[in-house]
Design a protein around this motif. Structure first.
Motif, short mmCIF file in Angstrom:
data_model
loop_
_atom_site.label_atom_id
_atom_site.label_comp_id
_atom_site.label_asym_id
_atom_site.label_seq_id
_atom_site.Cartn_x
_atom_site.Cartn_y
_atom_site.Cartn_z
N PRO A 81 0.80 -1.35 0.02
CA PRO A 81 -0.11 -0.10 -0.08
C PRO A 81 0.78 1.30 0.21
O PRO A 81 0.40 2.51 -0.28
N TYR A 82 1.99 1.17 0.34
CA TYR A 82 3.04 2.56 0.46
C TYR A 82 3.63 2.67 -0.97
O TYR A 82 4.31 3.73 -1.10
N PHE A 83 3.62 1.77 -1.81
CA PHE A 83 4.57 1.81 -2.93
C PHE A 83 3.90 2.82 -3.97
O PHE A 83 2.57 3.01 -4.08
N ALA A 84 4.54 3.82 -4.48
CA ALA A 84 4.07 4.89 -5.32
C ALA A 84 4.03 4.41 -6.65
O ALA A 84 3.43 4.84 -7.79
N GLU A 85 4.95 3.20 -6.86
CA GLU A 85 5.00 2.48 -8.06
C GLU A 85 5.63 1.06 -7.94
O GLU A 85 6.08 0.87 -6.97
N PRO A 86 5.31 0.14 -8.85
CA PRO A 86 5.92 -1.15 -8.84
C PRO A 86 7.49 -0.98 -8.41
O PRO A 86 8.18 -0.38 -9.27
N PRO A 87 8.18 -1.78 -7.43
CA PRO A 87 9.34 -1.69 -7.32
C PRO A 87 10.32 -2.44 -8.51
O PRO A 87 9.52 -3.08 -9.18
N GLN A 88 11.31 -2.05 -8.74
CA GLN A 88 12.21 -2.41 -9.72
C GLN A 88 13.22 -3.28 -8.98
O GLN A 88 14.01 -2.94 -8.18
N VAL A 89 13.31 -4.62 -9.53
CA VAL A 89 13.94 -5.68 -8.77
C VAL A 89 14.85 -6.11 -9.86
O VAL A 89 14.60 -6.53 -10.91
N GLN A 90 16.18 -6.38 -9.25
CA GLN A 90 17.16 -7.26 -10.20
C GLN A 90 17.87 -8.15 -9.41
O GLN A 90 17.99 -7.78 -7.85
N HIS A 91 18.72 -9.09 -9.72
CA HIS A 91 19.44 -9.96 -8.92
C HIS A 91 21.14 -9.57 -9.19
O HIS A 91 21.23 -9.60 -10.46
N LEU A 92 21.87 -9.67 -7.95
CA LEU A 92 23.09 -9.52 -8.26
C LEU A 92 24.06 -10.46 -7.65
O LEU A 92 23.62 -10.92 -6.62
N ASN A 93 25.17 -10.56 -8.36
CA ASN A 93 26.07 -11.62 -8.05
C ASN A 93 27.40 -10.65 -7.85
O ASN A 93 27.81 -9.97 -8.60
N THR A 94 27.83 -10.95 -6.61
CA THR A 94 29.29 -10.08 -6.27
C THR A 94 30.47 -10.75 -7.00
O THR A 94 30.82 -12.03 -6.96
N VAL A 95 30.89 -9.96 -7.91
CA VAL A 95 32.10 -10.35 -8.73
C VAL A 95 33.47 -9.68 -8.01
O VAL A 95 34.49 -10.44 -8.42
N LEU A 96 33.49 -8.89 -7.49
CA LEU A 96 34.62 -8.34 -6.65
C LEU A 96 34.25 -7.62 -5.46
O LEU A 96 33.26 -6.80 -5.51
N GLN A 97 34.99 -8.09 -4.26
CA GLN A 97 35.00 -7.32 -3.05
C GLN A 97 36.20 -7.03 -2.64
O GLN A 97 37.17 -7.70 -2.16
#
Length: 99
Positions: A81-97
């Protein structure tokens, strides 16, 4: 491990209520298969913008198991109910820390 990053814009004036809803939803994520971490970050420059970062053991733990669960429906009921628009979701894989 992968990270789900959801960019969420919240309706103006609903910031505190949104944060409370995410806090209430934390146990839903904590008990989800393969979920290892969850944090919510708020933009300093744009206080109506948040980034939800959830650590998952696999993408499927999020996209198949969690999204097809009753807990996902409850998450959306609490926070949606608090979203102003649909969330934009992506999945990330760490390639360097670096440090």
């Amino acid at each position: 491990m992968i990270f789900e990053r959801a960019e969420i814009r919240v309706k103006a004036g609903e910031e505190a209520s949104f944060v409370a809803a995410v806090q209430a939803a934390a146990p839903l994520f904590q008990r989800a298969k393969g979920c290892v971490s969850m944090q919510l970050e708020q933009s300093v420059e744009y206080p109506d913008r948040y980034t939800l970062v959830v650590g998952w053991q696999t993408v499927e733990d999020h996209t198949v198991d969690f999204r097809n669960s009753a807990d996902f429906q409850e998450w959306r009921r609490l926070a949606g109910p608090y979203f102003a628009e649909p969330p934009q979701v992506q999945h990330l894989n760490t390639v360097l820390q670096a440090f």
